[in-house]
Write an enzyme that holds these catalytic residues in place. Sequence first.
Site, PDB file in Angstrom:
ATOM      1  N   ASP A  30       0.861  -1.190   0.000  1.00  0.00           N
ATOM      2  CA  ASP A  30       0.000   0.000   0.000  1.00  0.00           C
ATOM      3  C   ASP A  30       0.894   1.236   0.000  1.00  0.00           C
ATOM      4  OD1 ASP A  30      -1.977   2.055   0.878  1.00  0.00           O
ATOM      5  OD2 ASP A  30      -3.244   0.320   1.293  1.00  0.00           O
ATOM      6  N   SER A 123     -16.852  -3.058  -8.944  1.00  0.00           N
ATOM      7  CA  SER A 123     -17.931  -2.304  -8.326  1.00  0.00           C
ATOM      8  C   SER A 123     -19.214  -2.439  -9.123  1.00  0.00           C
ATOM      9  CB  SER A 123     -17.513  -0.827  -8.286  1.00  0.00           C
ATOM     10  OG  SER A 123     -18.618  -0.026  -7.971  1.00  0.00           O
ATOM     11  N   TYR A 148     -14.216   7.483 -12.366  1.00  0.00           N
ATOM     12  CA  TYR A 148     -14.001   6.371 -11.426  1.00  0.00           C
ATOM     13  C   TYR A 148     -14.664   5.098 -11.961  1.00  0.00           C
ATOM     14  CZ  TYR A 148     -14.878   3.156  -7.620  1.00  0.00           C
ATOM     15  OH  TYR A 148     -14.985   2.011  -6.880  1.00  0.00           O
ATOM     16  N   LYS A 152     -12.982   1.478 -13.418  1.00  0.00           N
ATOM     17  CA  LYS A 152     -13.242   0.118 -12.913  1.00  0.00           C
ATOM     18  C   LYS A 152     -13.641  -0.793 -14.076  1.00  0.00           C
ATOM     19  CE  LYS A 152     -12.128   0.302  -8.834  1.00  0.00           C
ATOM     20  NZ  LYS A 152     -11.280  -0.653  -8.141  1.00  0.00           N
ATOM     21  N   TYR A 176     -18.686  -5.247  -5.967  1.00  0.00           N
ATOM     22  CA  TYR A 176     -19.256  -4.912  -4.662  1.00  0.00           C
ATOM     23  C   TYR A 176     -20.461  -4.021  -4.861  1.00  0.00           C
ATOM     24  CZ  TYR A 176     -14.263  -5.485  -3.194  1.00  0.00           C
ATOM     25  OH  TYR A 176     -12.973  -5.900  -2.986  1.00  0.00           O
ATOM     26  N   ASN A 178     -22.851  -1.953  -1.895  1.00  0.00           N
ATOM     27  CA  ASN A 178     -22.460  -0.824  -1.028  1.00  0.00           C
ATOM     28  C   ASN A 178     -21.891  -1.329   0.296  1.00  0.00           C
ATOM     29  OD1 ASN A 178     -24.295   0.327  -3.082  1.00  0.00           O
ATOM     30  ND2 ASN A 178     -23.974   2.207  -1.932  1.00  0.00           N
TER      31      ASN A 178
HETATM   32  P1  NAD Z   1      -9.659   2.687   0.549  1.00  0.00           P
HETATM   33  O1  NAD Z   1      -9.298   4.002  -0.022  1.00  0.00           O
HETATM   34  O2  NAD Z   1     -10.003   2.618   1.993  1.00  0.00           O
HETATM   35  O3  NAD Z   1      -8.521   1.625   0.251  1.00  0.00           O
HETATM   36  C1  NAD Z   1      -7.748   1.656  -0.908  1.00  0.00           C
HETATM   37  C2  NAD Z   1      -6.290   1.509  -0.498  1.00  0.00           C
HETATM   38  O4  NAD Z   1      -5.469   1.530  -1.682  1.00  0.00           O
HETATM   39  C3  NAD Z   1      -5.798   2.629   0.404  1.00  0.00           C
HETATM   40  O5  NAD Z   1      -5.163   2.083   1.543  1.00  0.00           O
HETATM   41  C4  NAD Z   1      -4.819   3.406  -0.471  1.00  0.00           C
HETATM   42  O6  NAD Z   1      -3.775   3.979   0.302  1.00  0.00           O
HETATM   43  C5  NAD Z   1      -4.335   2.320  -1.411  1.00  0.00           C
HETATM   44  N1  NAD Z   1      -3.847   2.830  -2.691  1.00  0.00           N
HETATM   45  C6  NAD Z   1      -4.437   3.731  -3.505  1.00  0.00           C
HETATM   46  N2  NAD Z   1      -3.672   3.955  -4.587  1.00  0.00           N
HETATM   47  C7  NAD Z   1      -2.579   3.151  -4.471  1.00  0.00           C
HETATM   48  C8  NAD Z   1      -1.430   2.918  -5.256  1.00  0.00           C
HETATM   49  N3  NAD Z   1      -1.232   3.579  -6.415  1.00  0.00           N
HETATM   50  N4  NAD Z   1      -0.514   2.028  -4.825  1.00  0.00           N
HETATM   51  C9  NAD Z   1      -0.688   1.363  -3.656  1.00  0.00           C
HETATM   52  N5  NAD Z   1      -1.756   1.558  -2.858  1.00  0.00           N
HETATM   53  C10 NAD Z   1      -2.692   2.433  -3.257  1.00  0.00           C
HETATM   54  O7  NAD Z   1     -10.879   2.127  -0.337  1.00  0.00           O
HETATM   55  P2  NAD Z   1     -11.792   0.855  -0.086  1.00  0.00           P
HETATM   56  O8  NAD Z   1     -13.165   1.318   0.224  1.00  0.00           O
HETATM   57  O9  NAD Z   1     -11.107  -0.089   0.814  1.00  0.00           O
HETATM   58  O10 NAD Z   1     -11.848   0.278  -1.569  1.00  0.00           O
HETATM   59  C11 NAD Z   1     -10.997  -0.769  -1.973  1.00  0.00           C
HETATM   60  C12 NAD Z   1     -11.278  -1.087  -3.420  1.00  0.00           C
HETATM   61  O11 NAD Z   1     -12.654  -1.437  -3.568  1.00  0.00           O
HETATM   62  C13 NAD Z   1     -11.042   0.080  -4.372  1.00  0.00           C
HETATM   63  O12 NAD Z   1     -10.442  -0.418  -5.539  1.00  0.00           O
HETATM   64  C14 NAD Z   1     -12.428   0.591  -4.662  1.00  0.00           C
HETATM   65  O13 NAD Z   1     -12.510   1.173  -5.942  1.00  0.00           O
HETATM   66  C15 NAD Z   1     -13.258  -0.678  -4.594  1.00  0.00           C
HETATM   67  N6  NAD Z   1     -14.662  -0.438  -4.250  1.00  0.00           N
HETATM   68  C16 NAD Z   1     -14.970   0.208  -3.098  1.00  0.00           C
HETATM   69  C17 NAD Z   1     -16.310   0.454  -2.788  1.00  0.00           C
HETATM   70  C18 NAD Z   1     -16.686   1.190  -1.531  1.00  0.00           C
HETATM   71  O14 NAD Z   1     -17.826   1.678  -1.447  1.00  0.00           O
HETATM   72  N7  NAD Z   1     -15.817   1.294  -0.537  1.00  0.00           N
HETATM   73  C19 NAD Z   1     -17.334   0.033  -3.650  1.00  0.00           C
HETATM   74  C20 NAD Z   1     -16.973  -0.649  -4.805  1.00  0.00           C
HETATM   75  C21 NAD Z   1     -15.630  -0.886  -5.092  1.00  0.00           C
HETATM   76  N1  UFG Z   2     -26.819   9.804   0.004  1.00  0.00           N
HETATM   77  C1  UFG Z   2     -27.453  10.808   0.691  1.00  0.00           C
HETATM   78  N2  UFG Z   2     -26.690  11.673   1.412  1.00  0.00           N
HETATM   79  C2  UFG Z   2     -25.332  11.581   1.477  1.00  0.00           C
HETATM   80  C3  UFG Z   2     -24.691  10.540   0.761  1.00  0.00           C
HETATM   81  C4  UFG Z   2     -25.467   9.675   0.030  1.00  0.00           C
HETATM   82  O1  UFG Z   2     -28.676  10.938   0.642  1.00  0.00           O
HETATM   83  O2  UFG Z   2     -24.694  12.410   2.152  1.00  0.00           O
HETATM   84  C5  UFG Z   2     -27.636   8.843  -0.751  1.00  0.00           C
HETATM   85  C6  UFG Z   2     -27.326   8.775  -2.230  1.00  0.00           C
HETATM   86  O3  UFG Z   2     -28.048   9.750  -2.931  1.00  0.00           O
HETATM   87  C7  UFG Z   2     -27.735   7.337  -2.560  1.00  0.00           C
HETATM   88  C8  UFG Z   2     -27.409   6.574  -1.269  1.00  0.00           C
HETATM   89  O4  UFG Z   2     -27.349   7.549  -0.243  1.00  0.00           O
HETATM   90  O5  UFG Z   2     -29.119   7.278  -2.772  1.00  0.00           O
HETATM   91  C9  UFG Z   2     -26.074   5.828  -1.319  1.00  0.00           C
HETATM   92  O6  UFG Z   2     -25.060   6.740  -1.708  1.00  0.00           O
HETATM   93  P1  UFG Z   2     -23.508   6.403  -1.522  1.00  0.00           P
HETATM   94  O7  UFG Z   2     -22.742   7.608  -1.956  1.00  0.00           O
HETATM   95  O8  UFG Z   2     -23.247   5.881  -0.157  1.00  0.00           O
HETATM   96  O9  UFG Z   2     -23.289   5.172  -2.511  1.00  0.00           O
HETATM   97  P2  UFG Z   2     -23.458   5.063  -4.093  1.00  0.00           P
HETATM   98  O10 UFG Z   2     -24.430   3.956  -4.333  1.00  0.00           O
HETATM   99  O11 UFG Z   2     -23.742   6.366  -4.702  1.00  0.00           O
HETATM  100  O12 UFG Z   2     -22.014   4.640  -4.561  1.00  0.00           O
HETATM  101  C10 UFG Z   2     -21.279   3.614  -3.910  1.00  0.00           C
HETATM  102  C11 UFG Z   2     -19.796   3.900  -4.079  1.00  0.00           C
HETATM  103  C12 UFG Z   2     -19.401   3.728  -5.510  1.00  0.00           C
HETATM  104  C13 UFG Z   2     -19.814   2.374  -5.989  1.00  0.00           C
HETATM  105  C14 UFG Z   2     -21.302   2.182  -5.782  1.00  0.00           C
HETATM  106  C15 UFG Z   2     -21.727   0.810  -6.200  1.00  0.00           C
HETATM  107  O13 UFG Z   2     -19.499   5.217  -3.708  1.00  0.00           O
HETATM  108  O14 UFG Z   2     -18.007   3.782  -5.594  1.00  0.00           O
HETATM  109  O15 UFG Z   2     -21.619   2.363  -4.413  1.00  0.00           O
HETATM  110  O16 UFG Z   2     -20.875  -0.119  -5.615  1.00  0.00           O
HETATM  111  F1  UFG Z   2     -19.551   2.297  -7.297  1.00  0.00           F
END
Ligand code: NAD
Ligand code: UFG
Length: 348
Positions: A30, A123, A148, A152, A176, A178
């Site tokens: 990381d 995602s 973004y 993906k 994934y 949410n």
């Molecule tokens: P996060 O930001 O908490 O974790 C990502 C980690 O990757 C961080 O620790 C960051 O420091 C590291 N990182 C970023 N760029 C890097 C690089 N160039 N080299 C090495 N390390 C690097 O995010 P998360 O929520 O744990 O998400 C993990 C993965 O899941 C991501 O790829 C994200 O796109 C995907 N994802 C997350 C969600 C969500 O809602 N959290 C939903 C769908 C997909």
């Molecule tokens: N929402 C609010 N208020 C806020 C934030 C969100 O009302 O302050 C609402 C949004 O409008 C939506 C719901 O809560 O209806 C969920 O929103 P999130 O931002 O938590 O999640 P999203 O579904 O928009 O997106 C998330 C991740 C994306 C991922 C997607 C599907 O942010 O990276 O889920 O996995 F791609």
Amino acid sequence: MILVTGGAGYIGSHVAVELMAQGDEVLILDNLCNSSRGALERIAQVTGRMPGFIYADIRNRRVLDTVFRDYPIDAVVHCAGLKAVGESVREPLRYYATNVGGSVTLCQAMADAGVMRLVFSSSATVYGDCTQMPIAETCPTGQPTNPYGQSKLMAEHVMRSMAASDPRWSVGLLRYFNPIGAHRSGQLGEMPSQTPNNLLPYLLQVANRERAVLRVFGTDYPTADGTGIRDYVHVLDLAEGHLRALDYLRQAPGVHVWNLGTGRGHSVLEVVSAFERVTGVTVPLSFESRRAGDVARCWADPSKAAQQLGWTARRDLECMLEDAWRWQCYLAAQVEAQGLFQLPNTGR
Ligand code: NAD
Ligand code: UFG
């Protein structure tokens, strides 16, 4: 040994914990751009041992080659990436460089080292504005409305082409829905470094009185209460899905796509009222217009993961919210010398 890229982050740290709990050796790589070394210490607190750690960027081919040469890595869980939708609009090149370029570099290093079992953090965003609910893996991928989401989808395409060109690859694309919640211990969870965009981290900060009000984006969606519906899935359930996918891929060359969600949708207002019920904390709301790029409804058909991986999300919304709040309280207690916030004893 399993290499977890992004293993200091929210999802990667839970994957690392679950791998270590089943006895795997874990090496985290990381660059800590959205996390800190504290996450490694928290993993150690929870598991009783420190994971291996390489402070490096996935785009650094030289370091990756050294890592694959020096450690007996069997497979990679690739969670490293950038994930803020708004930021991706402002800084698209950084997003493509990391999420696409970084994935390409990692895959090249893996191929050269002969490590060809890969689980990738994708995602549900790749489905775009899919109107058919629930969303199965057979639904066509859409047109993500931001860099973004595009990055993906592009990374998925890269991995598909790569696996098509060499039958030794076994790749799992985990879409994934949410992810929310935190480790049951309350000592590991999401730690947003900027103002959160996602519902749960924002709600937690409002509940914690760090922010005044939770803005509800959109009250006129075609849903029962007018607010957006999502499939919230516990991060520990999600982590378990990675373990199942890693196992499955041992015997299954090619590319496999699995939705990781519960199959149940909850509206924003349902999440808020469940949170208030579980924690006893009131969340002040303001009702706003829709947020650009949001879809009305999004939930998974997770039956493919159930059939092939034997994976089903076990934890319900209340458990997710309770665990998230326990973590938020732990964080607050780190800041405040005296713990100001307490989770009511709900018997869980
Ligand atoms: P996060 O930001 O908490 O974790 C990502 C980690 O990757 C961080 O620790 C960051 O420091 C590291 N990182 C970023 N760029 C890097 C690089 N160039 N080299 C090495 N390390 C690097 O995010 P998360 O929520 O744990 O998400 C993990 C993965 O899941 C991501 O790829 C994200 O796109 C995907 N994802 C997350 C969600 C969500 O809602 N959290 C939903 C769908 C997909
Ligand atoms: N929402 C609010 N208020 C806020 C934030 C969100 O009302 O302050 C609402 C949004 O409008 C939506 C719901 O809560 O209806 C969920 O929103 P999130 O931002 O938590 O999640 P999203 O579904 O928009 O997106 C998330 C991740 C994306 C991922 C997607 C599907 O942010 O990276 O889920 O996995 F791609």
